[in-house]
Design a protein around this motif. Structure first.
Motif, PDB file in Angstrom:
ATOM      1  N   SER A   1     -10.079  -3.878 -87.208  1.00 54.53           N
ATOM      2  CA  SER A   1     -10.536  -4.765 -88.293  1.00 54.53           C
ATOM      3  C   SER A   1     -11.445  -5.873 -87.783  1.00 54.53           C
ATOM      4  CB  SER A   1      -9.318  -5.384 -89.006  1.00 54.53           C
ATOM      5  OG  SER A   1      -8.466  -4.394 -89.520  1.00 54.53           O
ATOM      6  N   ARG A   2     -12.161  -5.599 -86.680  1.00 49.02           N
ATOM      7  CA  ARG A   2     -12.959  -6.671 -86.080  1.00 49.02           C
ATOM      8  C   ARG A   2     -14.268  -6.179 -85.473  1.00 49.02           C
ATOM      9  NH1 ARG A   2     -10.728 -11.291 -81.825  1.00 49.02           N
ATOM     10  NH2 ARG A   2     -12.675 -12.488 -81.728  1.00 49.02           N
ATOM     11  N   TYR A   3     -14.309  -4.950 -84.980  1.00 42.04           N
ATOM     12  CA  TYR A   3     -15.486  -4.478 -84.248  1.00 42.04           C
ATOM     13  C   TYR A   3     -16.106  -3.286 -84.980  1.00 42.04           C
ATOM     14  CZ  TYR A   3     -12.896  -7.029 -80.682  1.00 42.04           C
ATOM     15  OH  TYR A   3     -12.186  -7.991 -80.005  1.00 42.04           O
TER      16      TYR A   3
ATOM     17  N   ASN B   1     -19.516  -7.540 -83.304  1.00 40.40           N
ATOM     18  CA  ASN B   1     -18.179  -8.063 -83.063  1.00 40.40           C
ATOM     19  C   ASN B   1     -17.822  -9.147 -84.074  1.00 40.40           C
ATOM     20  OD1 ASN B   1     -18.045  -6.403 -80.773  1.00 40.40           O
ATOM     21  ND2 ASN B   1     -18.886  -8.013 -79.442  1.00 40.40           N
ATOM     22  N   ASP B   2     -16.560  -9.554 -84.041  1.00 42.34           N
ATOM     23  CA  ASP B   2     -16.058 -10.677 -84.843  1.00 42.34           C
ATOM     24  C   ASP B   2     -16.324 -10.484 -86.334  1.00 42.34           C
ATOM     25  OD1 ASP B   2     -15.204 -11.973 -82.520  1.00 42.34           O
ATOM     26  OD2 ASP B   2     -17.190 -12.816 -82.197  1.00 42.34           O
TER      27      ASP B   2
ATOM     28  N   SER C   1     -14.733  -9.750 -90.149  1.00 42.23           N
ATOM     29  CA  SER C   1     -13.496  -9.811 -90.940  1.00 42.23           C
ATOM     30  C   SER C   1     -13.434  -8.694 -91.973  1.00 42.23           C
ATOM     31  CB  SER C   1     -13.389 -11.168 -91.644  1.00 42.23           C
ATOM     32  OG  SER C   1     -14.475 -11.358 -92.545  1.00 42.23           O
TER      33      SER C   1
ATOM     34  N   THR D   1     -18.309 -12.219 -91.258  1.00 39.68           N
ATOM     35  CA  THR D   1     -17.828 -12.511 -89.916  1.00 39.68           C
ATOM     36  C   THR D   1     -16.656 -13.472 -89.977  1.00 39.68           C
ATOM     37  OG1 THR D   1     -19.411 -14.326 -89.665  1.00 39.68           O
ATOM     38  CG2 THR D   1     -20.126 -12.139 -88.956  1.00 39.68           C
ATOM     39  N   THR D   2     -15.954 -13.601 -88.859  1.00 40.21           N
ATOM     40  CA  THR D   2     -14.757 -14.432 -88.823  1.00 40.21           C
ATOM     41  C   THR D   2     -15.066 -15.919 -89.000  1.00 40.21           C
ATOM     42  OG1 THR D   2     -14.940 -14.440 -86.397  1.00 40.21           O
ATOM     43  CG2 THR D   2     -13.462 -12.817 -87.395  1.00 40.21           C
TER      44      THR D   2
END
Length: 627
Positions: free
Chosen positions: A254-256, A272-273, A275, A288-289
């Motif tokens: 759930s991130r990459y 990456n990063d 959400s 993104t996060t």
């Protein structure tokens, strides 16, 4: 003597001429084009149409004039619009042919048979799914139960690849994967529990399965028979296929976001990063996060071509979710501004929601769309908007995009026929047995339309108290409302656009009847489903070619499947005076204008609504879009 011969000759000549005028030509169609002007009070203007090879009768002229009444006049007379309900009298022999009853005597363990889903996936099977993971497959032709799965679930597939005639079931008792299509079925024992299966013809017909325990992805390249785990693919979900990269796009942990080569099984990270993310036809959109949003064209994924949203969009507020225009593959982005606290609790709710185009800049603009059902606290888990979140809908089957939306706190229904540049209120007609509601709006989440019947919509309207069956035959511009109440089931059989509605009854109901319309809800015909009023109506589904199925439950908790064959009630093929042509704006699309068949009001006949007639035209600069 000569005078008598002369008179007889004249009479014979007139009789032959009369026969010629009255001859039926089913290929000739009345031509009427509906122009939707930006001004609600402006008149409709008929565009030049293809020549009509048959003469127009007097009834045709009257109907043509009625169809071209200016919009402001239509609004003033809708409450007095006459809608007829005809009681069908069917003799006993024909009734037995029209209605066929099948008793479903499967050994079911489900405690409540009323909590189920009735659906039709493939040509000869009807699927019944119960909450207790019990599935019945019933043969449509004779009502026999072909399969009973005591503990199983339907495995979702990417429906854009297999929109119909395809069904996958996993039997958890035997660890067997069943695959059904229109020609055959197969089953194979597998070692994992599939959560979803993605099929990619572009990737050597690879099938990739997500697992419920998220241990690994599995791949099959022989149509789901043999499966192999993909190393280093744990906790992965499939987003879709990237043509230029020739790889499957996945999101891991759930991130990459990564690219998976279906041949070498090599996995390459590209972002990456993250959400949440969604791969649309043309773009990959991700949150993104840190709360920002990034986007990449699908052809640039291998080059890690992600970038932030343009500043003109960032200034609109907080990005919430996106919708894809199925015709242009453009993205429509929803932005939320002016958050506030609800009075009685701490839930944050939006006060302003704007829908903006990603690639068309200011050409699409829908401010103040109604979004009361949105919970901002869950916004980071959302990428693709659903009609349950926002009342926005794209009409299926038309080559030019038509949108419907509810705007403002009053949820006023608006329609756009020019790709969202201008928006106008929809209009309503009602049965003569009821007055039109003053503040009705279409329940967008209830709408159904199809490529097999372009521009025809079936759904519900709501005035704050009661629901109505709502039908439109012109892309959502004018709606015919009928059958006030909350418990009506409605279905449409294509390509003939035959509409049937029945009351969803309980055990004490005395009304086991059906109503059907061949003229898009203007007139309704009435008949009885059964004389047994003790049973409960559960579901109604439409099959193709005017076949409908009703599922009922009797007082002994036994299921009954009722087949209604409307081909035995409506044997008449539409004549030329029963048809007209409807054109969306008369717009030139890629050098052609498109005209769709529509039945005139009161026509009790059937005709293929998917047939389109084209006419060559010269495009204007405004007919083109920049990509």
């Amino acid at each position: 003597m000569h005078r008598r011969i002369y008179c007889v000759s004249i009479c014979v000549f007139l009789f032959i001429a009369h026969l010629g005028l009255c001859s039926d030509d089913t290929t000739a169609i009345i031509s009427i084009s509906e122009e939707y002007n930006n001004d609600l009070n402006s008149e409709e203007h008929a565009h030049p149409m293809p020549p009509i090879p048959a003469p127009i009768e007097a009834t045709t002229i009257i109907d043509s004039v009625a169809e071209n009444v200016p919009e402001n006049i239509i609004v003033n007379v809708t409450e007095s619009t006459t809608t007829l309900t005809t009681v069908m009298i069917i003799n006993e022999k024909r009734e037995k042919q029209f209605r066929t009853d099948y008793s479903l005597n499967g050994n079911l363990s489900s405690s409540s048979l009323s909590d189920m889903i009735l659906n039709s996936y493939i040509n000869d099977l009807i699927t019944l799914v119960f909450k207790e993971h019990e599935i019945l497959l019933v043969n449509k032709t004779d009502g026999t139960i072909k399969h009973v799965f005591q503990y199983a679930h339907i495995v979702p597939t990417n429906q854009e690849i297999h929109p119909s005639n395809f069904l996958v079931i996993f039997d958890e008792n035997t660890q067997t994967l069943w695959t059904f299509n229109s020609t055959h079925q197969q089953n194979t024992i597998i070692s994992f529990k599939p959560k979803q299966i993605h099929i990619f013809p572009e990737g050597n017909n690879s099938w990739i399965a997500e697992t419920s325990d998220e241990v690994d992805l599995y791949i099959s390249q022989d149509f789901g028979i043999a499966w192999k785990a993909i190393n280093s693919s744990s906790s992965s979900a499939v987003l879709g296929w990237a043509n230029k990269a020739n790889a499957v796009v996945i999101v891991q942990h759930s991130r990459y976001i990564k690219l998976l080569d279906v041949t070498t099984h090599q996995i390459t990270p590209i972002l990456n990063d993250v959400s949440s993310a969604k791969l649309f036809s043309r773009y990959l959109l991700a949150k993104t996060t840190d709360g920002s949003s990034v986007i990449s064209h699908v052809n640039n994924l291998a080059e890690e071509g992600f970038r932030s949203l343009p500043k003109r969009l960032q200034s609109q507020g907080n990005f919430y979710c996106a919708i894809e225009d199925v015709n242009t593959q453009d993205l429509l982005l929803l932005f939320i501004t002016d958050n506030k606290l609800q009075e009685n609790n701490e839930t944050r709710v939006p006060t302003t929601c704007n829908l903006m185009s990603y690639s068309k800049q200011n050409l699409f603009n829908l401010p103040n769309i109604n979004c009361e059902s949105i919970n901002i606290d869950n916004s980071y888990n959302t990428i693709e908007c659903s009609t349950k979140q926002i009342p926005f809908y794209q009409v299926r089957g038309l080559l030019k995009t038509v949108f419907l939306a509810n705007v403002g706190p009053e949820a006023t229904t608006m329609v756009s026929f020019d790709d969202g540049v201008t928006w106008n209120k929809t209009h309503y007609e009602c049965d003569k047995m009821m007055s039109c509601p003053e503040n009705a709006s279409i329940l967008i989440s209830s709408l159904v339309s199809s490529n097999d019947a372009p521009g025809i919509l079936v759904g519900k309207a709501f005035d704050g108290i009661s629901e109505y069956v709502a039908i439109s035959s012109n892309g959502g511009r004018l709606w015919h409302l009928s059958f006030k109440g909350h418990d009506y089931l409605t279905a449409i059989s294509n390509p003939n656009a035959l509409i049937v509605t029945i009351p969803k009854t309980n055990h004490s109901s005395l009304d086991h009847s059906f109503r059907y319309s061949t003229d898009y809800g203007r007139n309704w015909h009435h008949g009885k489903i059964s004389n047994d009023t003790s049973s409960q109506i559960l579901s109604l589904i439409a099959d193709k070619n005017n076949m409908f199925y009703i599922l009922s439950l009797n007082t002994k908790n036994k299921l009954n499947l009722i087949q209604l064959d409307f081909n035995l009630l409506i044997a008449e093929k539409c004549a030329h005076h029963q048809l007209k042509q409807w054109s969306l704006h008369g717009i030139c699309i890629n050098g052609s204008k498109f005209y769709y068949r529509r039945r005139t009001s009161g026509s009790h006949c059937l005709d293929d609504a998917s047939q389109v007639q084209t006419e060559s035209c010269s495009c204007l600069l405004t007919d083109f879009e920049c990509s």
